[in-house]
Design a protein around this motif. Structure first.
Motif, PDB file in Angstrom:
ATOM      1  N   SER A  28       0.833  -1.203   0.000  1.00 50.17           N
ATOM      2  CA  SER A  28       0.000   0.000   0.000  1.00 50.17           C
ATOM      3  C   SER A  28       0.869   1.255   0.000  1.00 50.17           C
ATOM      4  CB  SER A  28      -0.922   0.005   1.216  1.00 50.17           C
ATOM      5  OG  SER A  28      -0.156  -0.041   2.411  1.00 50.17           O
ATOM      6  N   SER A  29       0.308   2.324  -0.531  1.00 52.92           N
ATOM      7  CA  SER A  29       1.041   3.589  -0.611  1.00 52.92           C
ATOM      8  C   SER A  29       0.069   4.742  -0.408  1.00 52.92           C
ATOM      9  CB  SER A  29       1.729   3.722  -1.971  1.00 52.92           C
ATOM     10  OG  SER A  29       2.476   4.918  -2.038  1.00 52.92           O
ATOM     11  N   LYS A  30       0.584   5.822   0.141  1.00 57.67           N
ATOM     12  CA  LYS A  30      -0.230   7.015   0.356  1.00 57.67           C
ATOM     13  C   LYS A  30       0.578   8.238  -0.024  1.00 57.67           C
ATOM     14  CE  LYS A  30      -2.413   9.721   4.060  1.00 57.67           C
ATOM     15  NZ  LYS A  30      -2.751   9.758   5.506  1.00 57.67           N
ATOM     16  N   THR A  39      -5.563  20.465  -0.846  1.00 60.51           N
ATOM     17  CA  THR A  39      -4.861  19.232  -0.496  1.00 60.51           C
ATOM     18  C   THR A  39      -5.447  18.066  -1.284  1.00 60.51           C
ATOM     19  OG1 THR A  39      -4.412  20.037   1.744  1.00 60.51           O
ATOM     20  CG2 THR A  39      -4.230  17.664   1.381  1.00 60.51           C
ATOM     21  N   VAL A  40      -4.556  17.307  -1.931  1.00 57.19           N
ATOM     22  CA  VAL A  40      -4.963  16.126  -2.687  1.00 57.19           C
ATOM     23  C   VAL A  40      -4.282  14.918  -2.055  1.00 57.19           C
ATOM     24  CG1 VAL A  40      -5.107  15.026  -4.957  1.00 57.19           C
ATOM     25  CG2 VAL A  40      -5.072  17.533  -4.783  1.00 57.19           C
ATOM     26  N   GLU A  41      -5.065  13.899  -1.730  1.00 57.41           N
ATOM     27  CA  GLU A  41      -4.525  12.687  -1.102  1.00 57.41           C
ATOM     28  C   GLU A  41      -4.921  11.461  -1.915  1.00 57.41           C
ATOM     29  OE1 GLU A  41      -5.629  10.206   2.837  1.00 57.41           O
ATOM     30  OE2 GLU A  41      -4.989  12.270   3.239  1.00 57.41           O
ATOM     31  N   VAL A  42      -3.958  10.581  -2.138  1.00 57.96           N
ATOM     32  CA  VAL A  42      -4.204   9.350  -2.894  1.00 57.96           C
ATOM     33  C   VAL A  42      -3.784   8.161  -2.036  1.00 57.96           C
ATOM     34  CG1 VAL A  42      -3.744   8.053  -5.010  1.00 57.96           C
ATOM     35  CG2 VAL A  42      -3.763  10.551  -5.074  1.00 57.96           C
ATOM     36  N   ASN A  43      -4.670   7.173  -1.914  1.00 60.37           N
ATOM     37  CA  ASN A  43      -4.358   5.924  -1.220  1.00 60.37           C
ATOM     38  C   ASN A  43      -4.551   4.773  -2.210  1.00 60.37           C
ATOM     39  OD1 ASN A  43      -4.092   6.394   1.952  1.00 60.37           O
ATOM     40  ND2 ASN A  43      -5.644   7.800   1.170  1.00 60.37           N
ATOM     41  N   ASN A  72     -10.213  -0.365  -2.999  1.00 56.99           N
ATOM     42  CA  ASN A  72     -10.312   0.724  -3.966  1.00 56.99           C
ATOM     43  C   ASN A  72      -9.170   1.720  -3.816  1.00 56.99           C
ATOM     44  OD1 ASN A  72     -13.951   1.119  -4.083  1.00 56.99           O
ATOM     45  ND2 ASN A  72     -12.598  -0.221  -5.206  1.00 56.99           N
ATOM     46  N   THR A  73      -8.626   2.118  -4.943  1.00 53.64           N
ATOM     47  CA  THR A  73      -7.750   3.284  -4.973  1.00 53.64           C
ATOM     48  C   THR A  73      -8.640   4.498  -4.756  1.00 53.64           C
ATOM     49  OG1 THR A  73      -6.119   2.311  -6.451  1.00 53.64           O
ATOM     50  CG2 THR A  73      -6.305   4.709  -6.469  1.00 53.64           C
ATOM     51  N   THR A  74      -8.270   5.364  -3.816  1.00 50.95           N
ATOM     52  CA  THR A  74      -9.102   6.537  -3.529  1.00 50.95           C
ATOM     53  C   THR A  74      -8.311   7.828  -3.728  1.00 50.95           C
ATOM     54  OG1 THR A  74      -8.572   6.481  -1.154  1.00 50.95           O
ATOM     55  CG2 THR A  74     -10.553   5.305  -1.886  1.00 50.95           C
ATOM     56  N   VAL A  75      -9.027   8.856  -4.167  1.00 48.31           N
ATOM     57  CA  VAL A  75      -8.468  10.194  -4.332  1.00 48.31           C
ATOM     58  C   VAL A  75      -9.365  11.155  -3.577  1.00 48.31           C
ATOM     59  CG1 VAL A  75      -7.695  11.954  -5.952  1.00 48.31           C
ATOM     60  CG2 VAL A  75      -7.676   9.553  -6.645  1.00 48.31           C
ATOM     61  N   THR A  76      -8.754  12.001  -2.743  1.00 45.54           N
ATOM     62  CA  THR A  76      -9.506  12.972  -1.947  1.00 45.54           C
ATOM     63  C   THR A  76      -9.055  14.384  -2.294  1.00 45.54           C
ATOM     64  OG1 THR A  76      -9.681  11.393  -0.112  1.00 45.54           O
ATOM     65  CG2 THR A  76     -10.097  13.710   0.391  1.00 45.54           C
ATOM     66  N   PHE A  77     -10.027  15.259  -2.542  1.00 46.12           N
ATOM     67  CA  PHE A  77      -9.762  16.676  -2.814  1.00 46.12           C
ATOM     68  C   PHE A  77     -10.395  17.503  -1.703  1.00 46.12           C
ATOM     69  CE2 PHE A  77      -9.919  14.573  -6.954  1.00 46.12           C
ATOM     70  CZ  PHE A  77      -8.740  15.006  -7.549  1.00 46.12           C
ATOM     71  N   SER A  78      -9.630  18.416  -1.120  1.00 45.94           N
ATOM     72  CA  SER A  78     -10.147  19.245  -0.029  1.00 45.94           C
ATOM     73  C   SER A  78     -11.019  20.387  -0.532  1.00 45.94           C
ATOM     74  CB  SER A  78      -8.992  19.814   0.807  1.00 45.94           C
ATOM     75  OG  SER A  78      -8.219  20.728   0.040  1.00 45.94           O
ATOM     76  N   THR A 145       2.345   3.057 -10.375  1.00 45.30           N
ATOM     77  CA  THR A 145       2.625   4.306  -9.669  1.00 45.30           C
ATOM     78  C   THR A 145       1.574   5.361  -9.985  1.00 45.30           C
ATOM     79  OG1 THR A 145       5.015   3.870  -9.754  1.00 45.30           O
ATOM     80  CG2 THR A 145       4.324   6.127  -9.293  1.00 45.30           C
ATOM     81  N   ILE A 146       1.081   5.996  -8.945  1.00 44.75           N
ATOM     82  CA  ILE A 146       0.236   7.184  -9.087  1.00 44.75           C
ATOM     83  C   ILE A 146       0.989   8.348  -8.460  1.00 44.75           C
ATOM     84  CG2 ILE A 146      -1.939   8.300  -8.499  1.00 44.75           C
ATOM     85  CD1 ILE A 146      -3.258   5.604  -8.403  1.00 44.75           C
ATOM     86  N   SER A 147       1.040   9.464  -9.155  1.00 41.55           N
ATOM     87  CA  SER A 147       1.772  10.618  -8.640  1.00 41.55           C
ATOM     88  C   SER A 147       1.033  11.908  -8.975  1.00 41.55           C
ATOM     89  CB  SER A 147       3.192  10.658  -9.214  1.00 41.55           C
ATOM     90  OG  SER A 147       3.155  10.612 -10.630  1.00 41.55           O
ATOM     91  N   LEU A 148       1.418  12.975  -8.309  1.00 41.93           N
ATOM     92  CA  LEU A 148       0.858  14.304  -8.563  1.00 41.93           C
ATOM     93  C   LEU A 148       2.001  15.193  -9.027  1.00 41.93           C
ATOM     94  CD1 LEU A 148      -1.386  14.252  -5.439  1.00 41.93           C
ATOM     95  CD2 LEU A 148      -2.266  14.611  -7.748  1.00 41.93           C
ATOM     96  N   ASN A 149       1.934  15.610 -10.280  1.00 46.60           N
ATOM     97  CA  ASN A 149       3.050  16.329 -10.888  1.00 46.60           C
ATOM     98  C   ASN A 149       2.586  17.601 -11.596  1.00 46.60           C
ATOM     99  OD1 ASN A 149       4.997  14.339 -10.125  1.00 46.60           O
ATOM    100  ND2 ASN A 149       4.280  13.035 -11.790  1.00 46.60           N
ATOM    101  N   ASN A 150       3.571  18.274 -12.242  1.00 44.00           N
ATOM    102  CA  ASN A 150       3.311  19.508 -12.998  1.00 44.00           C
ATOM    103  C   ASN A 150       2.581  20.546 -12.136  1.00 44.00           C
ATOM    104  OD1 ASN A 150       4.408  18.117 -15.199  1.00 44.00           O
ATOM    105  ND2 ASN A 150       2.410  17.436 -15.898  1.00 44.00           N
ATOM    106  N   LEU A 151       3.082  20.742 -10.926  1.00 44.33           N
ATOM    107  CA  LEU A 151       2.400  21.592  -9.959  1.00 44.33           C
ATOM    108  C   LEU A 151       2.645  23.064 -10.201  1.00 44.33           C
ATOM    109  CD1 LEU A 151       3.289  19.578  -6.719  1.00 44.33           C
ATOM    110  CD2 LEU A 151       1.291  19.306  -8.187  1.00 44.33           C
ATOM    111  N   THR A 152       1.566  23.852 -10.149  1.00 46.50           N
ATOM    112  CA  THR A 152       1.632  25.305 -10.109  1.00 46.50           C
ATOM    113  C   THR A 152       0.714  25.762  -8.978  1.00 46.50           C
ATOM    114  OG1 THR A 152      -0.253  25.802 -11.555  1.00 46.50           O
ATOM    115  CG2 THR A 152       1.852  25.296 -12.639  1.00 46.50           C
ATOM    116  N   ASN A 153       0.592  27.065  -8.782  1.00 50.55           N
ATOM    117  CA  ASN A 153      -0.323  27.561  -7.762  1.00 50.55           C
ATOM    118  C   ASN A 153      -1.776  27.244  -8.102  1.00 50.55           C
ATOM    119  OD1 ASN A 153       1.620  28.622  -6.085  1.00 50.55           O
ATOM    120  ND2 ASN A 153       1.487  30.692  -6.922  1.00 50.55           N
ATOM    121  N   ASP A 154      -2.041  27.032  -9.382  1.00 51.30           N
ATOM    122  CA  ASP A 154      -3.424  26.875  -9.826  1.00 51.30           C
ATOM    123  C   ASP A 154      -3.735  25.531 -10.455  1.00 51.30           C
ATOM    124  OD1 ASP A 154      -4.192  29.694  -9.273  1.00 51.30           O
ATOM    125  OD2 ASP A 154      -2.730  30.117 -10.836  1.00 51.30           O
TER     126      ASP A 154
END
Length: 282
Positions: A28-30, A39-43, A72-78, A145-154
């Motif tokens: 498992s990975s978080k 905030t974005v969280e992936v489990n 289930n793979t889950t994605v949470t958006f605040s 692999t699931i990742s969050l990339n190409n980050l900007t302020n928006d």
């Protein structure tokens, strides 16, 4: 004989208490990432290729996929986020996909309590479906692999990579809206609740009662004209007045609080105000 029995008991104890530890096939990975002010969280769980052909065989084309392994793979958006012109409400979603050779459907599903795919797929539980084109990687990725990339302020991108395939799903976040609301709130000054909380803390901590009285008065004066001043605000003011030695003022304020408590049917505040009025009238 006793030795044999003792040895048997010891072995039984060992078999009961011993715990065999082995590595997970799909560990498992978080991940948690702040994108702007969201905030974005992936489990998820991470299966490995282990020499197998993944897409088209292990993961068939044209069929829904759990997008990982195990639960289930889950994605949470605040906050609410946008995928293109489509909005996804803040919350937690199961992440399912429909892989095809030339395109993928990435699906955010409201029911997250499945082991793998739902027994019965329900389109009403599809909060959002995004169609994207897969890309070919130069190097193979052994572990899913699931990742969050190409980050900007928006903005950012939710990326899925395995074998030689990369699926990137860009999204935007409401950073400017959140920041402007925060700025406007700060510049507007403390809220009614802020003044009340500050006054209550000062009273309960036996700090400067003059400040506590000022703040509770601010809370009372900021109450909208079309609403009655909360009787618990008036109760606090009466207690502060009494602590400052103004028993006459405290009694008058307590009477206003009593009227509100009676009107609201709050017996606790009704009794507290009556008791205080009786005590301060001595």
């Amino acid at each position: 004989m006793k030795k044999i029995v003792l040895a048997s008991l010891l072995m039984a104890g060992i078999s009961i208490t011993a715990q065999v530890k082995t590595p997970q096939a799909s560990p498992s990975s978080k991940i948690e990432q702040v994108v702007g002010l969201t905030t974005v969280e992936v489990n998820y769980s991470r299966p490995s290729a282990k020499g197998r052909t993944v897409y088209g065989e292990l993961v068939p084309y044209g069929k829904y996929w759990r997008t990982g392994a195990n639960e289930n793979t889950t994605v949470t958006f605040s906050e609410n986020v946008m995928f293109g012109k489509s909005e996804l409400k803040k919350g937690t979603y199961a992440l399912f996909t429909l892989p095809k050779a030339d395109s993928w459907d990435v699906i955010f599903y409201t029911d997250t309590n499945n082991w793998g795919l739902p027994q019965e797929w329900d389109d009403k539980k599809v909060a959002l479906k995004v169609n994207v084109k897969p890309e070919t990687l130069n190097k193979p990725v052994e572990s899913f692999t699931i990742s969050l990339n190409n980050l900007t302020n928006d903005s950012g991108a939710l990326e899925i990579s395995w074998e030689r395939t990369l699926v990137s799903v860009p999204f935007t976040v409401p950073t400017q809206e959140i920041a402007m609301n925060s700025i406007e709130k700060a510049l507007a000054g403390p809220s009614v609740g802020d003044y009340f909380s500050a006054a209550k803390y000062y009273y309960e901590s036996d700090k400067e009662m003059t400040k506590a009285l000022l703040w509770v008065n601010n809370a009372i004066s900021l109450t909208p004209s079309d609403k009655e001043v909360p009787f618990w605000y008036l109760r606090l003011k009466s207690l502060i007045q009494a602590k400052l030695g103004d028993k006459k003022g405290a009694i008058q304020t307590a009477k206003y609080s009593l009227e509100g408590a009676i009107k609201a049917g709050n017996k606790d505040y009704e009794k507290m105000n009556n008791d205080s009025i009786k005590e301060w009238s001595k």
